[in-house]
Design an enzyme around this catalytic site. Structure first.
Site, PDB file in Angstrom:
ATOM      1  N   GLY A  88       0.759  -1.242   0.000  1.00  0.00           N
ATOM      2  CA  GLY A  88       0.000   0.000   0.000  1.00  0.00           C
ATOM      3  C   GLY A  88       0.786   1.287   0.000  1.00  0.00           C
ATOM      4  N   SER A  89       2.099   1.245  -0.159  1.00  0.00           N
ATOM      5  CA  SER A  89       2.879   2.477  -0.056  1.00  0.00           C
ATOM      6  C   SER A  89       2.591   3.443  -1.213  1.00  0.00           C
ATOM      7  CB  SER A  89       4.378   2.176   0.012  1.00  0.00           C
ATOM      8  OG  SER A  89       4.819   1.505  -1.143  1.00  0.00           O
ATOM      9  N   TRP A  90       2.421   2.922  -2.428  1.00  0.00           N
ATOM     10  CA  TRP A  90       2.097   3.811  -3.542  1.00  0.00           C
ATOM     11  C   TRP A  90       0.688   4.377  -3.375  1.00  0.00           C
ATOM     12  CZ3 TRP A  90       4.100   3.187  -9.162  1.00  0.00           C
ATOM     13  CH2 TRP A  90       5.484   3.173  -9.146  1.00  0.00           C
ATOM     14  N   ASP A 132      -8.272  -9.355  -8.639  1.00  0.00           N
ATOM     15  CA  ASP A 132      -7.364  -9.270  -9.772  1.00  0.00           C
ATOM     16  C   ASP A 132      -7.825  -8.122 -10.672  1.00  0.00           C
ATOM     17  OD1 ASP A 132      -5.882  -9.549 -12.082  1.00  0.00           O
ATOM     18  OD2 ASP A 132      -6.314 -11.677 -12.352  1.00  0.00           O
ATOM     19  N   PHE A 133      -6.964  -7.118 -10.881  1.00  0.00           N
ATOM     20  CA  PHE A 133      -7.397  -5.945 -11.645  1.00  0.00           C
ATOM     21  C   PHE A 133      -7.727  -6.283 -13.105  1.00  0.00           C
ATOM     22  CE2 PHE A 133      -2.879  -5.975 -12.593  1.00  0.00           C
ATOM     23  CZ  PHE A 133      -2.811  -5.551 -13.911  1.00  0.00           C
ATOM     24  N   ASP A 157       3.384  -0.898  -9.747  1.00  0.00           N
ATOM     25  CA  ASP A 157       4.701  -1.243  -9.196  1.00  0.00           C
ATOM     26  C   ASP A 157       4.815  -2.753  -9.042  1.00  0.00           C
ATOM     27  OD1 ASP A 157       7.249  -0.650  -8.121  1.00  0.00           O
ATOM     28  OD2 ASP A 157       6.477  -0.738  -6.075  1.00  0.00           O
ATOM     29  N   LYS A 197       6.278  -0.514 -13.829  1.00  0.00           N
ATOM     30  CA  LYS A 197       7.623  -1.016 -13.552  1.00  0.00           C
ATOM     31  C   LYS A 197       7.960  -2.212 -14.424  1.00  0.00           C
ATOM     32  CE  LYS A 197       8.573  -3.263  -9.601  1.00  0.00           C
ATOM     33  NZ  LYS A 197       8.854  -3.376  -8.164  1.00  0.00           N
TER      34      LYS A 197
END
Length: 246
Positions: A88-90, A132-133, A157, A197
């Site tokens: 969750g950092s982004w 799942d996106f 990412d 990425k």
């Protein structure tokens, strides 16, 4: 570029040398050699400590912060989707920079973090764990949440579990990159942005050419927070042209 990133450039080697002088931590005893290497690398990494100080869930937050500082891709009021968001950092960074948590005056953004894994909620963001996106079900859920609107920025990412075999790892991460691109083409506004990425390899150039079919500009970015030994780089694609409907 702010003073933190400048200081990291100037002091990275000094910091590492100082870390080498430290006594090996007791919790390395009995661990596998690979685990010992990982733990020592964490101790030497200034971004790990900085992430703790600023309450980010992972050091990777500083990669997105630097990309934004250089290219201004996130601002209050934008709608952002973070693909493969866990831990969750982004999503945290995007929430802060778009004002999705409504802590500042002005436009309020929307941030959606999606991952196959469950992850803890983030204030101001909509987190979709165990999803799942790329699946039709997830996209249907998103469109309901968005009420049919498109998004300004798609972030990825994502990376597969590394096998240590460079060509295989490159192939696997490129599969994820193309999944993120396909998703972004379906859900982005015209003039939207994609950040994705990859690990550099023989398929990177073709991916760049494919991006240029759909975006007005593409840059390859390697943030300072990327570790020296990593082949990681980010494609920043801006100015989504839209899809022809006829």
């Amino acid at each position: 570029m702010n003073s933190f990133y400048k200081s990291i450039r100037l002091t990275r080697s000094v910091h590492t040398c100082r870390a080498l002088l430290k006594e090996t931590p007791q919790n390395l005893k009995g661990k596998k050699h690979s685990s010992q290497i990982w733990l020592m690398r964490q101790l030497r990494d200034p971004y790990v400590e900085k992430a703790k100080q600023e309450n980010y869930r992972c050091r990777s937050a500083f990669k997105l912060l630097e990309i934004n500082e250089r290219f201004k891709i996130l601002s209050p009021g934008l709608t952002v989707i973070d693909c493969g968001a866990a831990p969750g950092s982004w999503t945290q960074v995007a929430t802060n920079l778009t004002n999705a948590h409504s802590k500042k005056e002005g436009p309020v953004g929307k941030v959606y973090g999606i991952d196959k894994l469950p992850f803890y909620p983030i204030e101001g963001a909509t987190t979709l764990g165990n999803m799942d996106f790329t699946s039709a079900k997830t996209q249907e859920t998103l469109y309901k949440l968005l009420q049919g609107d498109k998004v300004d920025v798609v972030l990825s990412d994502m990376a597969p579990n590394a096998s240590g075999e460079r060509h295989m790892d490159h192939y696997n991460i490129m599969l994820l990159a193309y999944s993120a691109l396909k998703f972004a083409l379906q859900i982005s506004k015209v003039d939207g942005t994609l950040v994705v990425k990859v690990w550099d390899g023989d398929k990177s150039q073709q991916f760049e050419q494919n991006l240029l079919k759909f975006y007005n500009s593409v840059k390859i970015v390697r943030p300072d927070a990327t570790r020296n030994e990593s082949t990681e780089q980010f494609f920043l694609a801006r100015g989504f042209k839209g899809l022809k409907t006829s």
